[in-house]
Design an enzyme around this catalytic site. Sequence first.
Site, PDB file in Angstrom:
ATOM      1  N   ASP A  99      51.697  43.416  49.012  1.00 56.64           N
ATOM      2  CA  ASP A  99      50.252  43.525  49.213  1.00 56.64           C
ATOM      3  C   ASP A  99      49.569  42.177  48.959  1.00 56.64           C
ATOM      4  O   ASP A  99      50.151  41.277  48.340  1.00 56.64           O
ATOM      5  CB  ASP A  99      49.699  44.591  48.254  1.00 56.64           C
ATOM      6  CG  ASP A  99      48.534  45.366  48.857  1.00 56.64           C
ATOM      7  OD1 ASP A  99      47.870  44.823  49.744  1.00 56.64           O
ATOM      8  OD2 ASP A  99      48.293  46.507  48.416  1.00 56.64           O
TER       9      ASP A  99
ATOM     10  N   ASP B 110      43.668  50.854  55.199  1.00 61.89           N
ATOM     11  CA  ASP B 110      43.543  51.731  54.037  1.00 61.89           C
ATOM     12  C   ASP B 110      42.842  53.025  54.410  1.00 61.89           C
ATOM     13  O   ASP B 110      42.789  53.959  53.619  1.00 61.89           O
ATOM     14  CB  ASP B 110      42.745  51.032  52.921  1.00 61.89           C
ATOM     15  CG  ASP B 110      43.658  50.215  52.027  1.00 61.89           C
ATOM     16  OD1 ASP B 110      44.895  50.339  52.155  1.00 61.89           O
ATOM     17  OD2 ASP B 110      43.146  49.441  51.202  1.00 61.89           O
TER      18      ASP B 110
HETATM   19  C1  GLA Z   1      45.604  47.945  48.611  1.00 59.89           C
HETATM   20  C2  GLA Z   1      46.518  48.611  49.618  1.00 59.89           C
HETATM   21  C3  GLA Z   1      46.670  50.060  49.298  1.00 59.89           C
HETATM   22  C4  GLA Z   1      47.212  50.227  47.896  1.00 59.89           C
HETATM   23  C5  GLA Z   1      46.308  49.498  46.917  1.00 59.89           C
HETATM   24  C6  GLA Z   1      46.910  49.492  45.541  1.00 59.89           C
HETATM   25  O1  GLA Z   1      44.297  48.376  48.757  1.00 59.89           O
HETATM   26  O2  GLA Z   1      46.039  48.422  50.908  1.00 59.89           O
HETATM   27  O3  GLA Z   1      47.530  50.697  50.210  1.00 59.89           O
HETATM   28  O4  GLA Z   1      48.514  49.729  47.844  1.00 59.89           O
HETATM   29  O5  GLA Z   1      46.077  48.167  47.300  1.00 59.89           O
HETATM   30  O6  GLA Z   1      46.117  48.859  44.622  1.00 59.89           O
END
Ligand code: GLA
Length: 731
Positions: free
Chosen positions: A462, A532
Site C-alpha cells: 500500500d 477503496d
Molecule cells: C488503504 C487501502 C485499503 C486498506 C487501508 C488500510 O486505504 O486502500 O484497502 O488497506 O489502506 O489502512
Amino acid sequence: MKSFAVFLSAFLLASAALADVHEISTPSTTLLLRADVGDFPRYVYYGAHLKSSDIATLLDTRPAEVAAYPTYGLDTPSEAAIAVTHADGNMTLDLKVRSVEEKAEPNGILTIVHTEDPVFPFQLDLCYRAYDDVDVIETWTEMTHQEKKPVLLRMFASGTLPLRRGNVWLSSLHGTWADEGRVCEEPLTPGLKVIRNRDGVRNSHTSHAEVMFSLDGQPQELTGRTVGAALCYSGNYRLRVQTDDSDWHRFFAGICEENSEYRLAPREKFVTPVLALAYSAEGMSGVSRIFHRWGRTYKMAHGKQPRQVLLNSWEGVYFDINEDGMHQMMRDIKDMGGELFVMDDGWFGDKYPRNRDTCSLGDWVVDRRKLPNGIPGLVKAAKEIGIDFGIWYEPEMTNSTSELFEAHPDWVVKADKRNLVYGRGGTQLVLDLANPKVQDFVVGLFDELMTANPDVRYVKWDANMSIMNHGSQYLTRDLQSHLYIEYHRGFAAICDRIRAKYPDLVIQACASGGGRANWGVMPWFDEFWVSDNTDALQRIYMQWGTSYFFPAIAMASHISAAPNHQTFRVIPLKFRIDVAMSGRLGMEIQPKNMTDEEKDLCRKAIAQYKEIRPIVQMGNIYRLLSPYKHQSLASLMYVSDARDKAVFYWWKLETFMDEHLPRVPMAGLDPNATYTVRELNRIDNNPLPFEGKSFTGAYLMANGLEIPYTHDVDYHKRIAWASRVLLLEKE
Ligand code: GLA
C-alpha cells in the site's frame, strides 16, 4: 523494420541527397519515420499496417511531415518535447540525425535514431520498440552530453505523436479517491489540453497517464480508427495535446517537469519512461485488447498465471486484528471455495500498536498482543485450513509516532527549514526513497518477513500519502529538484531487488485504492486495487474506465457488505457478485455476518468463477454498452482467444417502471460457430428461456439475447436490481 532509401523529389533534392525512411511495424500497424542524416527526425505516418508498395507510393506523394521530437529554442513558438539550458546558459537545442540503428530483440525490433546537436556535445537517442506479436510500439529517449558543467533539462518528454486534425476525440480517465477511473470524452479543440499528476507517490487517483484518441468522431467501442497511448511511469506525469494553427494535433507525454528540472551531469545518461502506443480500427475495445495482451505478455508480473480467489480482511475487521478472528476468516473463505486469505492493516507495532491510522508505519514487527504466535502461527493455520496466506504492508511510509521515526527522523521527505507536513491520520510521513539507506531498510524488512515466512504467498503493498513537502534530507541542495524523479528511481530499485529475490510472490499495488494503476508499476506487481470504493454500482463505472487500459486479471474486484461501507447503498448480493466476477474476483467482507443462504450463493459463484477464470482473466474484452451512455444498462463480454468460450455480463443500472431497455448485440464471437448459453449465478426460480439453447455467433452478434428486466423470484425476495452473467460455449 525496413529502411526505404528513396530519392527525394526535385523540391527536396536541393537540400539533401537521400531520404531515409524507416518502417517500424507490428503485425497490424506501421509507423514511418524519416531520419535523414544531418536533418531533424520526422514522423511520416502512424496507423494501419502498410504494404511496401503503399509506402513507396505514399513517399512519392510527399506526405506532410512533422518533427518527431521537436526541440525548444530555434522554433520557440511551437510546443516542444525537450528544452535544455546548456552549461554556458544557451537555451537552444538542435537535434540532427547522426545514424539509425536496428537491433533484433527476442520479440521484435528496436530502432534507435541517434541524434546530436551540431554545436553542443549533446546527444539524444530516440528509441522505438516494435513487437512482432502484439500491436504496440514503445517509444522513449536517452540523452547524455559532454559539456563542462551540468546541462539543465527543463522539458523531457518520452515521446510525441502527431494526429491529423479532423473530428478527433480524446478519452481520458479522471476521478478522485473512491471514484477512480471515470471516463471523460471530449473533442479536441484549439489550444493546449494538459493532463498531469503531481502527487509524487500515487499517480492514478485524479487522472490517468493513459489516453485514447478516436480519429473518426465520437468514441466508439467496436468500430473507428483509434490510437491509445500509455505512459509507463510510477511517478508524476504530464500529457499535452496542442492544437495550433496547423493541420495537426500534437500529443506529448512524459514525466511532469514542472517541479522536477533535472541537472544532467557530464556523461550521465538520462532515460525517459516508455510511452506505449497502440492503434486499432476496431474502436476503443480494439485498443484495449491490444494493451491487455501486451500487458499480460510483457508488462506485468505473472500475466499468464490465473489469480486466486481471496478474502481480504480490511472491510471485515479493519484494525481489529486478532488470531481467532483471522482463523475464523480463513476457515470461512476456505469453506466458500476461496484460495487465499489476506490480513490487511493492523497486525504490527510493538511500542506503538497499530489500532488506528495515526501510528506505527515503519515498525514492521508483529503485535504479539493481537497475534501471540506471530505470522508463522497464521501461516501454519492457513496451511492446516488449506489456503494460502497473504499480508498487508505500507513500506514507503512512516508515522511521526513510530519507533522508526524516533530512530531516523532524517529518513523522511522534509523541506529544509520547514516544519513537516503530515498526511493520513495527521501523522503520516513519506520515507525518502532517494536515500539508499532507506532503500536498504525497505528491502531488508521485506526480506526479513519472507525469510521468516517463506510460505507467504501474497503481499498487498500500500502507499497512502502524497509527497506533500518538496524536500529531500538526502539530496544535496543543488539537486532538490530531483526529489520526485529520485523517489521513483528508489522505488524501482527496491522493486527490482525484491523481485530478483522473490520472483514468484504475488504482489498487489494498492495506493489508497486505485492510486497505482499504471503500466510503469505493473512489471513488479500482479494486480492493483481498483478503488477503496467497493460499491458494486459505482464499480461498474470505475472498472469500465479502468478496463480501457488494464485487463481484468489486474483489476482486484471484491464482493463487500451491504449497506456498502463507502456509499451506504444497499445492493443485493447477486448484483454485487455479478460485478465482482467481471474482474479478479475476491471478497472484502466479514463472512461471520453473512447468512447461510448468502454464503451458499458465494460458494456457487466462486465455483463458477473458477470455471470462467481463464476467459475473464486471459480473454479479449468487448465493451458493448457503456454505463456512461445513460441507457440504464451496462454490458460487456470477454471472449477466449480460440473464440470457443465467452462470458457476457449485463447489469441494469436503474429501475423505472415501463422503461425500455435496449437489447445488446454481442461481439467478438465466431459468426460461423454455434454457442450454447448457460446462465451463471442464477437466482431465478425458472431458467431463462434461452438456457441450454444454441445460437450461431452471427445471430448473437446481430441481435443479442432478449434478457428479462427482472428476476423471477418469490415475492418476498423481489428486488429492484437485475444482472446476468451468461457463459457461451461453442458446441
Ligand atoms: C488503504 C487501502 C485499503 C486498506 C487501508 C488500510 O486505504 O486502500 O484497502 O488497506 O489502506 O489502512
